[in-house]
Design an enzyme around this catalytic site. Structure first.
Site, PDB file in Angstrom:
ATOM      1  CG  ASP A 168     -34.871 -26.893 -51.363  1.00 28.96           C
ATOM      2  OD1 ASP A 168     -35.897 -27.239 -50.743  1.00 28.96           O
ATOM      3  OD2 ASP A 168     -34.194 -27.682 -52.054  1.00 28.96           O
ATOM      4  N   GLY A 227     -33.336 -32.634 -38.261  1.00 26.40           N
ATOM      5  CA  GLY A 227     -32.890 -33.339 -39.461  1.00 26.40           C
ATOM      6  C   GLY A 227     -31.673 -34.218 -39.219  1.00 26.40           C
ATOM      7  NE  ARG A 276     -31.828 -23.178 -42.799  1.00 23.43           N
ATOM      8  CZ  ARG A 276     -31.501 -24.436 -42.498  1.00 23.43           C
ATOM      9  NH1 ARG A 276     -30.958 -24.742 -41.339  1.00 23.43           N
ATOM     10  NH2 ARG A 276     -31.738 -25.407 -43.365  1.00 23.43           N
TER      11      ARG A 276
HETATM   12  O1  Y43 Z   1     -29.455 -27.411 -40.740  1.00 25.04           O
HETATM   13  C1  Y43 Z   1     -29.818 -28.572 -40.993  1.00 25.04           C
HETATM   14  N1  Y43 Z   1     -29.597 -29.570 -40.117  1.00 25.04           N
HETATM   15  C2  Y43 Z   1     -30.000 -30.816 -40.342  1.00 25.04           C
HETATM   16  N2  Y43 Z   1     -30.680 -31.214 -41.437  1.00 25.04           N
HETATM   17  C3  Y43 Z   1     -30.932 -30.245 -42.355  1.00 25.04           C
HETATM   18  C4  Y43 Z   1     -30.519 -28.914 -42.182  1.00 25.04           C
HETATM   19  N3  Y43 Z   1     -30.907 -28.198 -43.245  1.00 25.04           N
HETATM   20  C5  Y43 Z   1     -31.536 -29.036 -44.054  1.00 25.04           C
HETATM   21  N4  Y43 Z   1     -31.550 -30.287 -43.516  1.00 25.04           N
HETATM   22  C6  Y43 Z   1     -32.173 -31.503 -44.079  1.00 25.04           C
HETATM   23  C7  Y43 Z   1     -33.372 -31.939 -43.282  1.00 25.04           C
HETATM   24  C8  Y43 Z   1     -34.503 -31.242 -43.931  1.00 25.04           C
HETATM   25  O2  Y43 Z   1     -35.754 -31.872 -43.773  1.00 25.04           O
HETATM   26  C9  Y43 Z   1     -34.073 -31.196 -45.379  1.00 25.04           C
HETATM   27  C10 Y43 Z   1     -34.442 -29.881 -45.949  1.00 25.04           C
HETATM   28  O3  Y43 Z   1     -35.542 -29.964 -46.797  1.00 25.04           O
HETATM   29  P1  Y43 Z   1     -36.296 -28.602 -47.155  1.00 25.04           P
HETATM   30  O4  Y43 Z   1     -37.338 -28.905 -48.134  1.00 25.04           O
HETATM   31  O5  Y43 Z   1     -35.288 -27.546 -47.477  1.00 25.04           O
HETATM   32  O6  Y43 Z   1     -36.914 -28.153 -45.760  1.00 25.04           O
HETATM   33  P2  Y43 Z   1     -38.279 -28.576 -45.043  1.00 25.04           P
HETATM   34  O7  Y43 Z   1     -39.120 -29.378 -45.955  1.00 25.04           O
HETATM   35  O8  Y43 Z   1     -37.925 -29.158 -43.733  1.00 25.04           O
HETATM   36  O9  Y43 Z   1     -38.971 -27.166 -44.788  1.00 25.04           O
HETATM   37  P3  Y43 Z   1     -39.512 -26.099 -45.894  1.00 25.04           P
HETATM   38  O10 Y43 Z   1     -39.371 -26.715 -47.247  1.00 25.04           O
HETATM   39  O11 Y43 Z   1     -40.926 -25.830 -45.536  1.00 25.04           O
HETATM   40  O12 Y43 Z   1     -38.637 -24.873 -45.743  1.00 25.04           O
HETATM   41  O13 Y43 Z   1     -32.641 -31.266 -45.362  1.00 25.04           O
HETATM   42 MG    MG Z   2     -39.423 -28.778 -47.868  1.00 20.82          MG
END
Ligand code: Y43
Ligand code: MG
Length: 194
Positions: A69, A150, A178
């Site tokens: 997360d 993102g 990450r």
């Molecule tokens: O390296 C990154 N570079 C750009 N933006 C990022 C990064 N890392 C997290 N972010 C931002 C965008 C993402 O949408 C949110 C994470 O939300 P988060 O719930 O952890 O991920 P997610 O919903 O896209 O995928 P999932 O939960 O299925 O792992 O923060």
């Molecule tokens: Mg997520």
């Protein structure tokens, strides 16, 4: 070879993590194990939400797994968007709208300091372990670059004059939040495997 499920629906995270692992561990996706569930992120911290992701897979499939997360913390916005990074502008994963909201909220603001943070929850042989990574930087006034995902087009990491979106994945993967968390996870697994 060790097998590990990565409990994410974010293809970009999967690509970054796969490159970091570099074939040392066999990485399985949620789809590989037949998991199509919508894992609800009800926590108020990265740690809690990372845990929800890995616990979901562990409780349903009893497989070693981890969840990531992550999000962007902006000092002038009191740490927002934080855990709500994916849905800051309302709709989950609408990155253009999320970036738009950040830039609007920061209009005229001179303190552009921010960081990305990742917390990983690893379920390994029935026990939970956490790994964390951060990268400091600043928020640009405008988007730049086509890479990454993102908030990458508005995030300039400290010590660089380009955004994450202007970097190759290899460059981002050398310094990102990450990547740092993954390096700890990989070190842990290397030790655990002896
Ligand atoms: O390296 C990154 N570079 C750009 N933006 C990022 C990064 N890392 C997290 N972010 C931002 C965008 C993402 O949408 C949110 C994470 O939300 P988060 O719930 O952890 O991920 P997610 O919903 O896209 O995928 P999932 O939960 O299925 O792992 O923060
Ligand atoms: Mg997520």
């Amino acid at each position: 070879m060790q097998q590990l499920v990565f409990a994410t629906n974010n293809r970009h995270k999967l690509d970054e993590v796969s490159a970091k692992i570099n074939g040392e561990i066999k990485l399985l996706t949620l789809h590989d194990i037949g998991c199509y569930d919508d894992i609800e992120e009800t926590g108020t911290t990265f740690k809690a939400n990372a845990s929800i992701k890995s616990q979901h897979v562990y409780s349903e499939y009893h497989l070693n797994c981890f969840g990531d997360d992550s999000g962007l913390e902006i000092d002038a916005l009191n740490g927002e968007p934080g855990v709500y990074s994916a849905r800051y502008a309302g709709t989950h994963g609408n990155h253009a709208a999320n970036i738009g909201k950040v830039l609007e909220n920061l209009q005229g603001e001179t303190n552009r300091k921010a960081r990305f943070r990742t917390v990983i929850s690893l379920m390994w042989e029935g026990d939970e372990y956490f790994f964390e990574g951060t990268v400091e930087g600043t928020i640009r006034n405008e988007i730049a670059g086509e890479g990454g995902f993102g908030y990458d087009p508005i995030f300039e990491p400290e010590g660089y004059d380009i955004t994450f979106a202007e970097m190759s994945m290899t460059e981002k993967n050398a310094i990102s939040h990450r990547a740092k968390a993954m390096e700890q996870l990989i070190a842990f697994l290397n030790k655990a495997a002896g």
